[in-house]
Design a protein around this motif. Structure first.
Motif, PDB file in Angstrom:
ATOM      1  N   ALA A 136       0.830  -1.210   0.000  1.00 47.13           N
ATOM      2  CA  ALA A 136       0.000   0.000   0.000  1.00 47.13           C
ATOM      3  C   ALA A 136       0.863   1.258   0.000  1.00 47.13           C
ATOM      4  O   ALA A 136       0.568   2.233  -0.706  1.00 47.13           O
ATOM      5  CB  ALA A 136      -0.935  -0.012   1.209  1.00 47.13           C
ATOM      6  N   THR A 137       1.960   1.241   0.774  1.00 42.43           N
ATOM      7  CA  THR A 137       2.859   2.401   0.828  1.00 42.43           C
ATOM      8  C   THR A 137       3.534   2.628  -0.517  1.00 42.43           C
ATOM      9  O   THR A 137       3.681   3.774  -0.968  1.00 42.43           O
ATOM     10  CB  THR A 137       3.932   2.187   1.918  1.00 42.43           C
ATOM     11  N   ALA A 138       3.933   1.545  -1.169  1.00 37.67           N
ATOM     12  CA  ALA A 138       4.593   1.663  -2.473  1.00 37.67           C
ATOM     13  C   ALA A 138       3.661   2.268  -3.511  1.00 37.67           C
ATOM     14  O   ALA A 138       4.055   3.134  -4.299  1.00 37.67           O
ATOM     15  CB  ALA A 138       5.089   0.291  -2.930  1.00 37.67           C
ATOM     16  N   LEU A 139       2.392   1.834  -3.521  1.00 42.67           N
ATOM     17  CA  LEU A 139       1.442   2.358  -4.503  1.00 42.67           C
ATOM     18  C   LEU A 139       1.155   3.844  -4.280  1.00 42.67           C
ATOM     19  O   LEU A 139       0.845   4.579  -5.230  1.00 42.67           O
ATOM     20  CB  LEU A 139       0.139   1.567  -4.454  1.00 42.67           C
ATOM     21  N   PHE A 198       2.696   6.607  -6.449  1.00 42.47           N
ATOM     22  CA  PHE A 198       2.157   6.968  -7.766  1.00 42.47           C
ATOM     23  C   PHE A 198       1.226   8.177  -7.714  1.00 42.47           C
ATOM     24  O   PHE A 198       0.886   8.731  -8.755  1.00 42.47           O
ATOM     25  CB  PHE A 198       1.397   5.787  -8.373  1.00 42.47           C
ATOM     26  N   GLU A 199       0.767   8.563  -6.526  1.00 43.32           N
ATOM     27  CA  GLU A 199      -0.155   9.681  -6.424  1.00 43.32           C
ATOM     28  C   GLU A 199       0.506  10.974  -6.883  1.00 43.32           C
ATOM     29  O   GLU A 199       1.705  11.187  -6.687  1.00 43.32           O
ATOM     30  CB  GLU A 199      -0.681   9.816  -4.997  1.00 43.32           C
ATOM     31  N   ASP A 249      -5.898   3.454  -2.957  1.00 43.37           N
ATOM     32  CA  ASP A 249      -6.158   2.867  -1.647  1.00 43.37           C
ATOM     33  C   ASP A 249      -6.263   1.353  -1.756  1.00 43.37           C
ATOM     34  O   ASP A 249      -6.938   0.832  -2.650  1.00 43.37           O
ATOM     35  CB  ASP A 249      -7.449   3.433  -1.050  1.00 43.37           C
ATOM     36  N   VAL A 250      -5.583   0.674  -0.829  1.00 44.08           N
ATOM     37  CA  VAL A 250      -5.612  -0.794  -0.771  1.00 44.08           C
ATOM     38  C   VAL A 250      -6.483  -1.210   0.403  1.00 44.08           C
ATOM     39  O   VAL A 250      -6.304  -0.732   1.533  1.00 44.08           O
ATOM     40  CB  VAL A 250      -4.189  -1.362  -0.611  1.00 44.08           C
ATOM     41  N   SER A 251      -7.425  -2.097   0.165  1.00 44.68           N
ATOM     42  CA  SER A 251      -8.372  -2.514   1.202  1.00 44.68           C
ATOM     43  C   SER A 251      -7.740  -3.533   2.150  1.00 44.68           C
ATOM     44  O   SER A 251      -6.654  -4.064   1.906  1.00 44.68           O
ATOM     45  CB  SER A 251      -9.608  -3.142   0.553  1.00 44.68           C
ATOM     46  N   GLU A 252      -8.460  -3.800   3.226  1.00 44.82           N
ATOM     47  CA  GLU A 252      -8.139  -4.946   4.068  1.00 44.82           C
ATOM     48  C   GLU A 252      -8.431  -6.214   3.267  1.00 44.82           C
ATOM     49  O   GLU A 252      -9.214  -6.182   2.305  1.00 44.82           O
ATOM     50  CB  GLU A 252      -8.981  -4.921   5.344  1.00 44.82           C
ATOM     51  N   PRO A 253      -7.825  -7.348   3.622  1.00 46.84           N
ATOM     52  CA  PRO A 253      -8.081  -8.584   2.868  1.00 46.84           C
ATOM     53  C   PRO A 253      -9.564  -8.950   2.850  1.00 46.84           C
ATOM     54  O   PRO A 253     -10.290  -8.735   3.817  1.00 46.84           O
ATOM     55  CB  PRO A 253      -7.270  -9.632   3.631  1.00 46.84           C
ATOM     56  N   SER A 270      -8.616  -5.368  -2.589  1.00 48.25           N
ATOM     57  CA  SER A 270      -9.161  -4.438  -3.576  1.00 48.25           C
ATOM     58  C   SER A 270      -8.267  -3.206  -3.625  1.00 48.25           C
ATOM     59  O   SER A 270      -7.918  -2.638  -2.591  1.00 48.25           O
ATOM     60  CB  SER A 270     -10.588  -4.048  -3.188  1.00 48.25           C
ATOM     61  N   ILE A 271      -7.903  -2.798  -4.839  1.00 49.04           N
ATOM     62  CA  ILE A 271      -7.095  -1.601  -5.049  1.00 49.04           C
ATOM     63  C   ILE A 271      -7.937  -0.613  -5.835  1.00 49.04           C
ATOM     64  O   ILE A 271      -8.318  -0.893  -6.978  1.00 49.04           O
ATOM     65  CB  ILE A 271      -5.798  -1.920  -5.805  1.00 49.04           C
TER      66      ILE A 271
END
Length: 237
Positions: free
Chosen positions: A168-171, A174-175, A202-206, A216-217
């Motif tokens: 999530a931090t890596a993505l 891209f912002e 934003d990356v969701s919880e599993p 979900s991304i």
């Protein structure tokens, strides 16, 4: 969505329903020069839209509810939710100010790669054949597809909290506005059209689908280019 000759599509079914409902006159529908042309905020092949916005010229009869009338000629899986009169130059695709994409990723993508062994002869009937397409010096090798054991490992895999936080931090990097020429095809580094503005990722919880783990991304951006999202996500797997 796209209308193609001799091909059943959402647009072809919707167009026929609108003709039957008198939203498009039958005379105009049979004349290519007069017929309404639906312009959609479309999706690429392999991408699914929860809903779509169409722009077109249409008639709005006053003696009945046109939306209800159109839906009466549509199959249950295709619905019209409403309409809004717009300026003549409105274009559903080109005047969209931002887009939200959701990408579902199985967390087994975070597993350590399982090395494939190449063999000179196939070991199973469904082996993958790899060749160099050289007619002078052809080289052919075979690689085994995933075994039932590996498939089960992927189904049972659960990502750690640290893996998901790192992803999530890596993505988030891209912002903002960046040059994405390396995330598509056929664009040079100095091509201004490769610059895209990403508002949030934003990356969701599993979440769990049939016992396997996914995340979900959601990506909210002004616009995207071919292959951009899948290459952004794959970069950090």
């Amino acid at each position: 969505m796209q209308l193609n000759p001799d091909c059943v599509s959402i647009e072809s079914i919707l167009f026929d329903a609108m003709v039957k409902a008198n939203a498009i006159s039958k005379d105009n529908s049979e004349d290519p020069k007069k017929s309404a042309w639906m312009r959609a905020a479309r999706t690429d092949k392999g991408v699914h839209a929860a809903g779509n916005l169409l722009s077109l010229k249409m008639q709005i009869p006053t003696d009945y509810d046109i939306v209800e009338r159109i839906n009466s000629f549509l199959p249950d899986q295709i619905r019209v939710w409403g309409y809004v009169p717009v300026i003549r130059s409105f274009h559903a695709k080109n005047l969209c100010d931002s887009r939200v994409y959701e990408y579902l990723l199985p967390t087994c993508a975070f597993m350590k790669p399982i090395p494939k062994e190449l063999t000179d002869t196939p070991t199973n009937e469904d082996d993958i054949m790899i060749c160099n397409n050289d007619p002078v010096n052809p080289i052919v090798k075979y690689a085994t597809r995933s075994t039932p054991e590996v498939i089960q490992q992927r189904h049972d895999y659960r990502a750690t909290k640290e893996q998901l936080e790192t992803f999530a931090t890596a993505l988030k990097e891209f912002e903002g506005t960046h040059n994405f020429h390396n995330y598509t095809n056929g664009k040079a580094f100095n091509d201004k059209s490769a610059n895209r503005y990403i508002m949030s990722i934003d990356v969701s919880e599993p979440l769990y689908i049939d016992g396997s783990e996914w995340v979900s991304i959601k990506l909210h951006g002004q616009s995207f280019i071919l292959h951009q999202i899948r290459k952004m996500i794959c970069k950090y797997i």
